[in-house]
Design an enzyme around this catalytic site. Structure first.
Site, short mmCIF file in Angstrom:
data_model
loop_
_atom_site.label_atom_id
_atom_site.label_comp_id
_atom_site.label_asym_id
_atom_site.label_seq_id
_atom_site.Cartn_x
_atom_site.Cartn_y
_atom_site.Cartn_z
N ASP A 222 0.83 -1.21 0.00
CA ASP A 222 0.00 0.00 0.00
C ASP A 222 0.87 1.26 0.00
O ASP A 222 1.85 1.35 0.75
CB ASP A 222 -0.86 -0.03 1.27
CG ASP A 222 -1.95 1.03 1.29
OD1 ASP A 222 -2.86 0.96 0.46
OD2 ASP A 222 -1.87 1.94 2.14
N GLU A 271 14.47 -15.52 0.48
CA GLU A 271 14.78 -16.61 1.42
C GLU A 271 13.83 -17.78 1.19
O GLU A 271 14.04 -18.87 1.71
CB GLU A 271 14.60 -16.13 2.87
CG GLU A 271 15.65 -15.16 3.35
CD GLU A 271 15.26 -14.51 4.68
OE1 GLU A 271 14.26 -14.92 5.31
OE2 GLU A 271 15.97 -13.57 5.07
C1 NOJ Z 1 -4.42 2.95 -0.83
C2 NOJ Z 1 -5.54 2.01 -0.57
O1 NOJ Z 1 -5.84 1.31 -1.76
C3 NOJ Z 1 -6.68 2.85 -0.07
O2 NOJ Z 1 -7.87 2.10 0.02
C4 NOJ Z 1 -6.30 3.45 1.26
O3 NOJ Z 1 -7.32 4.32 1.67
C5 NOJ Z 1 -5.00 4.23 1.15
N1 NOJ Z 1 -4.01 3.54 0.41
C6 NOJ Z 1 -4.43 4.52 2.52
O4 NOJ Z 1 -3.97 3.34 3.11
#
Ligand code: NOJ
Length: 575
Positions: A222, A271
C-alpha cells in the site's frame, strides 16, 4: 528461520493448472482482489469474514483466476476500511482468527490458487500498540520516534507544523494532548510511520516473514511511494510542496531512497522457495518512475493504472499498452493491467458516462455525487464497453488484476444514504471541501450478491454492512450462472481459455486490420484479440471464434453472409 516451501501443494484437479514450484507464476497471473468485509459472511454478523471466503474457494477456482489478493483483514478500527492496521500479525476478530486464515490459505493452495496479502507500511492504525505507547510516553520519548511528531508553529505551538492537507481532505497534522503534532497523510487514525527509524524496518521484516512462513505467496504494498520522507527542521508550505517536481527528491513522495527499503525486503522474499512476490501500489508521475518499484531487486511488480485512467478509446489503449510493454521488457518485470479496484468507481459505470477531460474515474465520482441519476448514464453501453475492455485486458501479456464483482458486471452503487457511508474521504469533508473523489469509495465496496434473493442476496444471514440495491438480484452469481450471455460466464470462459492460450510476454499489432476505432493484436500460437471501440460494426477478422464480449452480428451461411464485429465488442479468435 525455516522457509516454508509451497512445493508440496498439489492441485486437486486439472482445472488448477498452476506449476506449483514455478517462481515466475506471478508474471502473467490473473489476480482476483477480495475486499474481505464485503465478499461473503459466514457467521451472519453483516461483515464478510475469512470463513466466508473459504466457503467460496470453489467459486474462485471455477472462475479460473490464478491468485487471490486479500485487502486488509487485520485488527483495525476501520477508520479507512482496514487500511488503518492495529496489528500486522493477527486477524480482526470480526473477520476470523489466525486458524481461519490458515484454513483459507490451505483451501486456496489445494485448489491451485496463490494468496497475496495487503501490507500497509506507510502508516499504522491509531490503535496500534506503538501509537498508543507514543501517546502515553510523551514528547522526546523513544516511542515517538517511530512516528513523525513535531512541535507546532505559533507562540504556543497552536498551529500545525505545516499547512498540509491530508489525501482524504482536512489537515494532515493532528495535535495530541501534550501539545505536539503528528503527521498523517491519510486519516487522523492513520499516523505515518518514521521509516528513518531502524525498529520500523525490523518490525516489517518480521511481518514479511510471519506471513511468508504461513505460506503466503506475495504482498500488495500500500502507498509504496510514500515511506521514505525528508522532513528537515523547516517544513515547506503546501504551495511549495505542490510546486516541487517529483524527481526522486520530493520531501514526501517517490523519493529515490525508498528503494533501499524494498531491496531489504527482496532479500527476505528470496529466502523462500519459490521467492515471495510483491506488487507496489505507487501512484507516481511516469512509467519510468513506476519501473523502479517493479525492479527485480525491489518489489518486482507495480500496478499500472494507465488503462484505469483512460477513456474507452483505441488510440489511448494502443499507446498505453505499447509503452508499458516496452517499459516492462526493459526492467525485467511483467506488465500489470487493472480497470477496477476498491478505490475507484466500477468500470461498467465509468464507461457509461460521458467522458470528462479524459479522467473516467473522476467523472464517475461526479455522477455518484449527483445521486447516480438514471438520465446521466447509459448503463447498457457502460457494461458493454466494460466487458470489451476486460476481454482486451485478459488477452494482454502480463498480469491482470480483477476486483470482486466486476465478473458480475456490477455497476457502482450510488444509492447509499449519507448516514450509512463509511469512507473517510466522505466523512472528513463537506460538500464545499470535497475533492474530485466526491462521496468516496463505498459504492464499489457493497457486499456481493450471490443469490437472487434473501436477506442480503446470499452474502450472509445477517444483512449487509452497506445497503445493497434491488437491482443486485439480476447481477447475482445465481442469476448469471449458466446463462451463456452473462458477464460471469464470459469471465469464466475467458479466464480458462487464457490459461490454455498463454504464451510469450509479447504481442504483435495487426496493422492491416487495426484502424482508428479497431485494435487487433496477435499473441503467440495464433491467438488473436480484436476490439471495436467505435459504435459502427466492422467486418470480423477471420478465424475460429473462441469467446466474445457480446453477440457477434452477421452470419456464416453459404449465402454469402459475412460475420461482423459490432461496436464496443471484443472477440478472441484462433487463426
Ligand atoms: C491505498 C488504498 O488502496 C486505499 O484504500 C487506502 O485508503 C490508502 N491507500 C491509505 O492506506
Amino acid at each position: 528461520m525455516t522457509s516454508q516451501s509451497t512445493a508440496q501443494i498439489r492441485p486437486l484437479d486439472d482445472s488448477a493448472a498452476l506449476l506449483v514450484d514455478d517462481p515466475t507464476w506471478w508474471r502473467q497471473a490473473a489476480v482476483y482482489q477480495i475486499y474481505p468485509r464485503s465478499f461473503a459472511d459466514a457467521n451472519g454478523d453483516g461483515i464478510g469474514d475469512l470463513r466466508g471466503i473459504t466457503s467460496r474457494v470453489p467459486y474462485l477456482q471455477g472462475l479460473g483466476v490464478d491468485a487471490v489478493w486479500l485487502s486488509p483483514f487485520y485488527p483495525s478500527a476501520l477508520a479507512d476500511g482496514g487500511y488503518d492496521v492495529d496489528d500486522y500479525r493477527d486477524v480482526d476478530p470480526r473477520i476470523g482468527t489466525l486458524e481461519d486464515f490458515d484454513e483459507l490459505s490451505s483451501a486456496l493452495h489445494t485448489a491451485g490458487l496463490r494468496l497475496i496479502v495487503d501490507l500497509v507500511p506507510n502508516h499504522t492504525g491509531s490503535g496500534h500498540s506503538w501509537f498508543q505507547e507514543a501517546l502515553a510516553a510523551g514528547r522526546g520519548s523513544r516511542a515517538r520516534e517511530r512516528y513523525i511528531f513535531r512541535e507546532g508553529r505559533g507562540e504556543h505551538g497552536e498551529l500545525p507544523p505545516a499547512d498540509w492537507e491530508s489525501i482524504f481532505g482536512g489537515p494532515a497534522w493532528t495535535r495530541v494532548e501534550d501539545g505536539q503534532w503528528y503527521l498523517h497523510l491519510f486519516a487522523t487514525e492513520q499516523p505515518d510511520l518514521n521509516w528513518a527509524d531502524r525498529e520500523v524496518h525490523e518490525d516489517f521484516l518480521t511481518t514479511l516473514r510471519f506471513w511468508s512462513d504461513r505460506g503466503v505467496d506475495g504482498f500488495r504494498v500500500d502507498v509504496a511511494h510514500a515511506l521514505a520522507k525528508d522532513l528537515g527542521e523547516e517544513l515547506p508550505s503546501s504551495a511549495e510542496l505542490e510546486a516541487m517536481p517529483h524527481d526522486g527528491r520530493h520531501p514526501l513522495w517517490d523519493r529515490d531512497e525508498v528503494h533501499e527499503i524494498y531491496a531489504e525486503w527482496r532479500r527476505v522474499f528470496d529466502e523462500y522457495s519459490p521467492p515471495r512476490t510483491a506488487v507496489a501500489e505507487a501512484w507516481v508521475g511516469s512509467a519510468e518512475r513506476r519501473a523502479r518499484y517493479a525492479s527485480p531487486q525491489g518489489l518486482g511488480q507495480a500496478f499500472n493504472f494507465d488503462l484505469l485512467e483512460a477513456d474507452f478509446d483505441a488510440a489511448d489503449y494502443r499507446r498505453i499498452v505499447t509503452e508499458n510493454l516496452a517499459q516492462s521488457a526493459q526492467t525485467g518485470s511483467s506488465s500489470t493491467w487493472v480497470f477496477s479496484n476498491h478505490d475507484v468507481v466500477r468500470h461498467a459505470t465509468r464507461y457509461g458516462l460521458p467522458p470528462r477531460a479524459g479522467r473516467p474515474g473522476k467523472q464517475g465520482a461526479d455522477w455518484v455525487a449527483a445521486g447516480g441519476p438514471d438520465d446521466g448514464i447509459d448503463r447498457e453501453l457502460g457494461l458493454r464497453r466494460a466487458r470489451a475492455a476486460t476481454l482486451f485486458e485478459l488477452a494482454l501479456p502480463g498480469s491482470a488484476y480483477l476486483y470482486q464483482g466486476e465478473e458480475l458486471g456490477l455497476h457502482e452503487v450510488a444509492e447509499i444514504p449519507d448516514d450509512q457511508r463509511q469512507d473517510p474521504a466522505f466523512l472528513r469533508t463537506t460538500p464545499e471541501t470535497r475533492s474530485d473523489d466526491g462521496l468516496g469509495r463505498d459504492g464499489c465496496r457493497v457486499p456481493l450478491p450471490w443469490a437472487r434473493g434473501g436477506a442480503s442476496f446470499g452474502f450472509g444471514e445477517g444483512g449487509a454492512h452497506l445497503p445493497q440495491p434491488a437491482w443486485f438480484a439480476d447481477f447475482s452469481v445465481e442469476a448469471e450462472s449458466d446463462d451463456p450471455t452473462s458477464t460471469l460466464e464470459m469471465y469464466r470462459r475467458a479466464l480458462h481459455l487464457r490459461r490454455e492460450l498463454q504464451g510469450a510476454e509479447t504481442l504483435t499489432w495487426d496493422d492491416a486490420l487495426s484502424d482508428g476505432e479497431v485494435l487487433v493484436f496477435e499473441r503467440t500460437g495464433g491467438w488473436v484479440c480484436a476490439t471495436n471501440f467505435g459504435d459502427v460494426e466492422v467486418p470480423l477478422p477471420s478465424g475460429e471464434v473462441l469467446v466474445a464480449s457480446g453477440e457477434l452480428g452477421g452470419s456464416e451461411d453459404a449465402a454469402g453472409g459475412a460475420r461482423v464485429l459490432p461496436g464496443a465488442t471484443t472477440v478472441w479468435l484462433r487463426r
